[in-house]
Scaffold this motif. Structure first.
Motif, PDB file in Angstrom:
ATOM      1  N   UNK A  98       0.974  -1.398  -0.036  1.00 52.38           N
ATOM      2  CA  UNK A  98       0.292  -0.324   0.156  1.00 52.38           C
ATOM      3  C   UNK A  98       0.821   0.847  -0.348  1.00 52.38           C
ATOM      4  N   UNK A  99       2.323   1.056  -0.035  1.00 51.43           N
ATOM      5  CA  UNK A  99       3.383   2.332  -0.507  1.00 51.43           C
ATOM      6  C   UNK A  99       3.326   2.366  -1.816  1.00 51.43           C
ATOM      7  N   UNK A 100       2.491   1.075  -2.603  1.00 48.70           N
ATOM      8  CA  UNK A 100       2.473   1.453  -4.323  1.00 48.70           C
ATOM      9  C   UNK A 100       1.635   2.228  -4.497  1.00 48.70           C
ATOM     10  N   UNK A 101       1.657   3.833  -5.301  1.00 53.57           N
ATOM     11  CA  UNK A 101       0.331   4.720  -5.680  1.00 53.57           C
ATOM     12  C   UNK A 101      -0.828   3.406  -6.817  1.00 53.57           C
ATOM     13  N   UNK A 102      -0.803   2.059  -7.127  1.00 56.22           N
ATOM     14  CA  UNK A 102      -1.638   1.838  -8.045  1.00 56.22           C
ATOM     15  C   UNK A 102      -2.633   0.486  -7.116  1.00 56.22           C
ATOM     16  N   UNK A 103      -2.507   0.395  -5.751  1.00 55.09           N
ATOM     17  CA  UNK A 103      -2.727  -0.113  -5.499  1.00 55.09           C
ATOM     18  C   UNK A 103      -3.690   1.077  -4.180  1.00 55.09           C
ATOM     19  N   UNK A 104      -3.706   1.763  -3.985  1.00 57.12           N
ATOM     20  CA  UNK A 104      -4.181   2.637  -2.882  1.00 57.12           C
ATOM     21  C   UNK A 104      -5.192   4.079  -4.156  1.00 57.12           C
ATOM     22  N   UNK A 105      -4.852   4.323  -4.650  1.00 59.87           N
ATOM     23  CA  UNK A 105      -5.842   5.344  -5.590  1.00 59.87           C
ATOM     24  C   UNK A 105      -6.327   4.841  -6.116  1.00 59.87           C
ATOM     25  N   UNK A 106      -7.368   4.258  -5.977  1.00 58.37           N
ATOM     26  CA  UNK A 106      -8.564   4.091  -6.569  1.00 58.37           C
ATOM     27  C   UNK A 106      -9.210   4.658  -5.305  1.00 58.37           C
ATOM     28  N   UNK A 107      -8.517   4.131  -3.731  1.00 56.94           N
ATOM     29  CA  UNK A 107      -9.940   4.863  -2.561  1.00 56.94           C
ATOM     30  C   UNK A 107      -9.810   5.854  -2.283  1.00 56.94           C
ATOM     31  N   UNK A 108      -8.872   7.053  -3.258  1.00 53.06           N
ATOM     32  CA  UNK A 108      -8.298   8.266  -3.275  1.00 53.06           C
ATOM     33  C   UNK A 108     -10.224   9.233  -3.434  1.00 53.06           C
ATOM     34  N   UNK A 109     -10.752   9.822  -2.856  1.00 55.13           N
ATOM     35  CA  UNK A 109     -11.843  10.269  -3.488  1.00 55.13           C
ATOM     36  C   UNK A 109     -11.625  12.183  -3.619  1.00 55.13           C
ATOM     37  N   UNK A 110     -10.605  13.051  -3.019  1.00 56.60           N
ATOM     38  CA  UNK A 110     -10.082  13.587  -3.371  1.00 56.60           C
ATOM     39  C   UNK A 110     -10.038  14.196  -5.120  1.00 56.60           C
ATOM     40  N   UNK A 111      -9.932  14.761  -5.823  1.00 56.09           N
ATOM     41  CA  UNK A 111      -9.605  14.808  -7.253  1.00 56.09           C
ATOM     42  C   UNK A 111      -7.548  14.544  -7.496  1.00 56.09           C
ATOM     43  N   UNK A 112      -6.730  13.823  -8.133  1.00 53.36           N
ATOM     44  CA  UNK A 112      -5.789  13.664  -7.772  1.00 53.36           C
ATOM     45  C   UNK A 112      -5.350  13.993  -9.584  1.00 53.36           C
ATOM     46  N   UNK A 113      -3.894  14.267  -9.303  1.00 50.95           N
ATOM     47  CA  UNK A 113      -3.333  14.170 -10.890  1.00 50.95           C
ATOM     48  C   UNK A 113      -2.006  13.656 -10.197  1.00 50.95           C
TER      49      UNK A 113
END
Length: 359
Positions: A223-238
């Motif tokens: 869970x330090x690899x963004x590919x595994x946790x980015x989809x759980x981020x609710x705020x918009x990310x770039x």
């Protein structure tokens, strides 16, 4: 040049660098129409994942504010030059020093008397944000949490926390530069990265700071690899990243970077690099046609971009500079999900000329 300020008040909160010194920041105050807008930028500096490594860091600015530069030049998205940075030049712009070795995720109360090491990165994050909230950020109209490399990862990990601390701010978004570290499944080189991740988590007690949407499903080291946790981020990310990120190329394929930089590309490199690019692109967010995810993925042999010289205002994809692409996305003027259509890396150091060492 922007002066260093040491946040002495952080000590009372236990928010200190690896060696126990208080963290620092560089702050260029906003003016005009930007006076109520904020950018918080976290510098990178790698991880320390064992005691020896962390002790070595305390002798540098990666582990102690004693060694932080007294001044920093603000480039790119932090520049006060309207021509270079037309949308953000007059915002309040903050650059936070990196001295915790954990991407601002550590939170260990005890201090080992044998080493006198402090693992308090998460406390530094909270102390800095609380300080600038009190300095006026609580009334922000617009806010961006961003950073580079190991300092860009917390722009993803802490993105929703940052949003929650600004409940009255209409527009809050996060930008990660050179931080989309790839987990290459069933790859021997990546067993090293997983070992590093586990060392960091065990040493800094970082697991509790990682998104529970990820840690509830897999071991924290993944869970330090963004590919595994980015989809759980609710705020918009770039996400700003090279598909041939030099940090990852150096770790995964030792020697390749210098060959490519010297404009040599042995035939043995070509298939390996093409496969790496495909793995990277496949690991990117799949939420297309939505404003919640923006991307600027180039093929340059770079690691970080947005505060690097003139890259911010000059590197282009699909006839749009990185600066314009991000600002269009941030202000909801257009969707931006740019991925450069290249199978092999480009040497962009002779900027703006982009050449392929493998052509």
């Amino acid at each position: 040049m922007v002066d260093l300020t040491i946040l002495e008040s952080a000590v009372s909160k236990g928010a200190v660098c690896l060696d126990g010194t208080p963290p620092g920041y560089y702050f260029d105050k906003g003016h005009g129409e930007g006076v109520n807008n904020w950018i918080i930028y976290f510098l990178g500096g790698g991880w320390c994942y064992n005691v020896t490594n962390c002790l070595d860091n305390t002798k540098t600015n990666r582990g102690s504010s004693k060694f932080a530069p007294k001044q920093k030049i603000f480039y790119g998205i932090l520049s006060n030059n309207k021509t270079i940075n037309p949308d953000f030049y007059n915002w309040n712009r903050v650059m936070v020093t990196y001295c915790d070795g954990s991407s601002f995720t550590g939170d260990v109360e005890e201090v080992d008397p044998a080493t006198n090491l402090y693992f308090r990165g998460a406390r530094i994050f909270h102390a800095m944000i609380e300080y600038f909230l009190a300095e006026g950020m609580k009334d922000a109209k617009n806010a961006i949490l961003t950073g580079e490399s190991a300092g860009g990862l917390p722009a993803l990990i802490h993105c929703d926390r940052f949003r929650a601390l600004l409940p009255n701010t209409p527009r809050v978004k996060c930008l990660a530069d050179g931080s989309y570290f790839l987990h290459r499944k069933n790859n021997k080189e990546m067993s090293y990265m997983e070992t590093v991740n586990e060392g960091l988590i065990n040493l800094h007690h970082s697991a509790k700071m990682l998104p529970d949407s990820c840690t509830s499903k897999m071991k924290p080291s993944l869970c330090l690899f963004p590919q595994y946790f980015q989809d759980g981020i609710k705020t918009p990310i770039f996400i700003v990243n090279s598909m041939f990120d030099t940090f990852q190329i150096n770790i995964t394929f030792p020697g390749y970077f210098w060959d490519l930089l010297n404009n040599t590309c042995p035939a043995s490199h070509v298939k390996t690099l093409q496969d790496f690019k495909q793995e990277f692109v496949s690991a990117l967010p799949k939420q297309f046609n939505t404003s919640s995810r923006g991307m600027f993925i180039d093929a340059c042999l770079f690691h970080v971009h947005i505060v690097r010289g003139n890259i911010w205002n000059a590197l282009s994809l699909y006839d749009k500079t990185m600066a314009k692409a991000f600002s269009d996305w941030y202000f909801d003027r257009s969707l931006v999900q740019f991925i450069e259509n290249r199978d092999l890396p480009l040497n962009c150091y002779q900027f703006p000329l982009k050449t392929s060492p493998c052509s």
